[in-house]
Write an enzyme that holds these catalytic residues in place. Structure first.
Site, short mmCIF file in Angstrom:
data_model
loop_
_atom_site.label_atom_id
_atom_site.label_comp_id
_atom_site.label_asym_id
_atom_site.label_seq_id
_atom_site.Cartn_x
_atom_site.Cartn_y
_atom_site.Cartn_z
N GLY A 36 0.83 -1.21 0.00
CA GLY A 36 0.00 0.00 0.00
C GLY A 36 0.86 1.26 0.00
O GLY A 36 0.69 2.15 -0.84
N HIS A 37 1.81 1.30 0.94
CA HIS A 37 2.72 2.46 0.99
C HIS A 37 3.53 2.59 -0.30
O HIS A 37 3.73 3.68 -0.82
CB HIS A 37 3.73 2.30 2.14
CG HIS A 37 3.12 2.15 3.49
ND1 HIS A 37 3.17 0.97 4.20
CD2 HIS A 37 2.44 3.02 4.27
CE1 HIS A 37 2.57 1.12 5.36
NE2 HIS A 37 2.11 2.37 5.44
N GLN A 61 -1.56 9.99 18.30
CA GLN A 61 -2.77 9.56 17.61
C GLN A 61 -3.27 8.20 18.12
O GLN A 61 -4.27 7.69 17.63
CB GLN A 61 -2.57 9.52 16.09
CG GLN A 61 -1.76 8.36 15.58
CD GLN A 61 -1.48 8.49 14.10
OE1 GLN A 61 -0.78 9.40 13.64
NE2 GLN A 61 -2.05 7.60 13.29
N GLY A 147 -3.55 6.81 1.49
CA GLY A 147 -4.30 5.67 0.98
C GLY A 147 -5.77 5.77 1.31
O GLY A 147 -6.17 6.30 2.36
N SER A 185 -2.23 -3.74 5.62
CA SER A 185 -2.10 -2.89 6.81
C SER A 185 -0.91 -3.36 7.62
O SER A 185 -0.65 -4.57 7.71
CB SER A 185 -3.37 -2.99 7.66
OG SER A 185 -3.11 -2.46 8.95
N ARG A 187 -0.81 -3.45 10.61
CA ARG A 187 -1.35 -4.18 11.76
C ARG A 187 -1.61 -5.66 11.47
O ARG A 187 -1.78 -6.44 12.39
CB ARG A 187 -2.65 -3.52 12.22
CG ARG A 187 -2.44 -2.21 12.93
CD ARG A 187 -3.75 -1.69 13.51
NE ARG A 187 -3.53 -0.68 14.54
CZ ARG A 187 -3.45 0.61 14.30
NH1 ARG A 187 -3.57 1.07 13.07
NH2 ARG A 187 -3.24 1.47 15.29
#
Lengths: 281, 281
Positions: A36-37, A61, A147, A185, A187
């Site tokens: 994704g990045h 955050q 994204g 992700s 995560r």
């Protein structure tokens, strides 16, 4: 590829690049890079002269300390991926450099952050907009890339950049998915094997919503109920929220008219994943 | 002198100046110019190639609607004064251009805004920091100039610029006073003749505080009590606050050690005036 770990040295470098008339593309990340990045980097390379990526796990955050501590980190691995993707500068500041003693200033987008992740993670978006405002101040990009996976974040950051006259183009690029549809992700690494298998249900539920709308279903509650049933069928899943909202103001829709964002957040064990799809009635 | 009344045209002009390598000095004002503003312009002219002044009565920093409506305005007069002082660009945007429908983003400096004017004018500083962040985004100055009269505002804006890595030098210039010591302020025009006479007491009270500290008095309460007595001696005066605070974090001091800010806000009739002095123990 340059690796810059202090704000002051980054500022000097950016000043030089600006003086040379170079355009700057910027990909802010919290590291633990995935496809994704890297897709953001590859697009940035097409648009701008220099691509800067920040790697900074932003403590303000995180609403849960545990989530911050468990957030995966692997700078050496990230460095290799960034280099291969063509990143020109990695900006890798310390927490102390970003938030020194006496730090007091916060940027907040009101209203838009009351919904979706904003209501289940209080303070989260204030942390995101604050760090992005700081990073924009330091990196001074012409274009910044985010994204679509973080759909609400994308809308909130666009709003911030417009409202504060930041003169930075915000580009939002599509979600990159694993073969079974799970959105990439950082995560995902925290998922156990059964959790990882179950997590594929998120994209299936979103595709189901899309299909229902295509078939003519307009009742948001009915759509959400069917998605809930699918996700609840997975043993390790615990729903945080499933919402159908207006793509502009993020307000919940009871009837799906024109364009809607179907967004969800679901825990698999202790790992909270988000995903979304835009559907057109 | 150019007068620019839209954000988009201002952005175009700033982009051209930046490309030409010109340094930009910026004097943000709410108009109704006086010698205080003009002294900022004259200093800016010594430091930078181009001096831009904004004239914008910022609605979101007024806590009382009446105060906003009564705030004096005279663009034609301001234009003449600005031209004579050597301003190169007046930026004079509309409220609708600055805060269009859907506007949602606010910048807030926490902690520093809990004291002094922050406690008697809730929301005021959030309005100030937000508009200044926007103006900085539009004007992109190298140096921005503010008056010491708004002592807390100066400290809050310095904090914001540092915290958000704005890369703008903030210069704070001395208070300019009338012959009787009254600090110049756009609000002075709203004073009746007896109020105007009484208002001279503010500087007298501040000078008294300075003299007391010089004589060795260190007890903040005692100093404040003597100032109160002087001001209460004026029929039209009603004290909002008198405080002695740390010049860095603005926290109230009970004992005057090293450098202290003696600050006050006093109503004369319906007009609220502020003033301050820095004293050294």
């Amino acid at each position: 590829m340059k690796i810059i770990d202090s704000i002051s040295r980054m500022s000097v470098l950016i000043k030089i690049l600006k003086k040379e008339g170079k355009s700057i593309g910027f990909v802010p990340t919290m590291g633990y890079l995935h496809e994704g990045h890297l897709s953001l980097v590859r697009t940035a390379k097409k648009h701008t002269d220099v691509v800067a990526m920040s790697i900074f796990v932003n403590p303000i955050q995180f609403d849960r300390r545990e989530d911050l501590e468990k957030y995966p980190r692997d700078f050496k691995h990230d460095e290799g991926l960034a280099r291969d993707a063509g990143v020109d500068i990695i900006f890798y500041p310390s927490v102390k450099d970003m938030y020194p003693d006496g730090y007091s200033t916060y940027v907040n987008v009101e209203g838009l952050t009351d919904y979706l992740c904003g209501s289940s993670r209080p303070g989260h978006f204030k942390g995101v907009t604050t760090v992005v405002a700081k990073l924009f101040g330091i990196v001074k990009p012409d274009i910044a890339y985010f994204g679509q996976k973080d759909a609400q974040q994308a809308i909130v950051i666009k709003r911030m950049a417009t409202d504060l006259n930041m003169d930075i183009e915000i580009k939002i690029l599509p979600i990159i998915r694993e073969k079974d549809g799970l959105a990439m992700s950082s995560r995902n690494i925290n998922l156990s094997e059964p959790e990882r298998k179950d997590a594929a249900v998120l994209f299936q539920a979103l595709k189901k919503a899309e299909a229902l709308v295509k078939e003519g279903e307009r009742d948001a509650k009915k759509i959400i109920r069917q998605m809930e049933a699918m996700i609840k069928g997975k043993e390790t899943a615990k729903i945080d929220y499933i919402s159908i909202v207006d793509t502009k103001d993020l307000k919940p829709m009871s009837t799906v008219l024109s364009e809607a964002l179907v967004a969800l957040a679901v825990f698999f064990g202790k790992t909270r994943l988000i995903d979304n799809i835009i559907v057109k009635a």
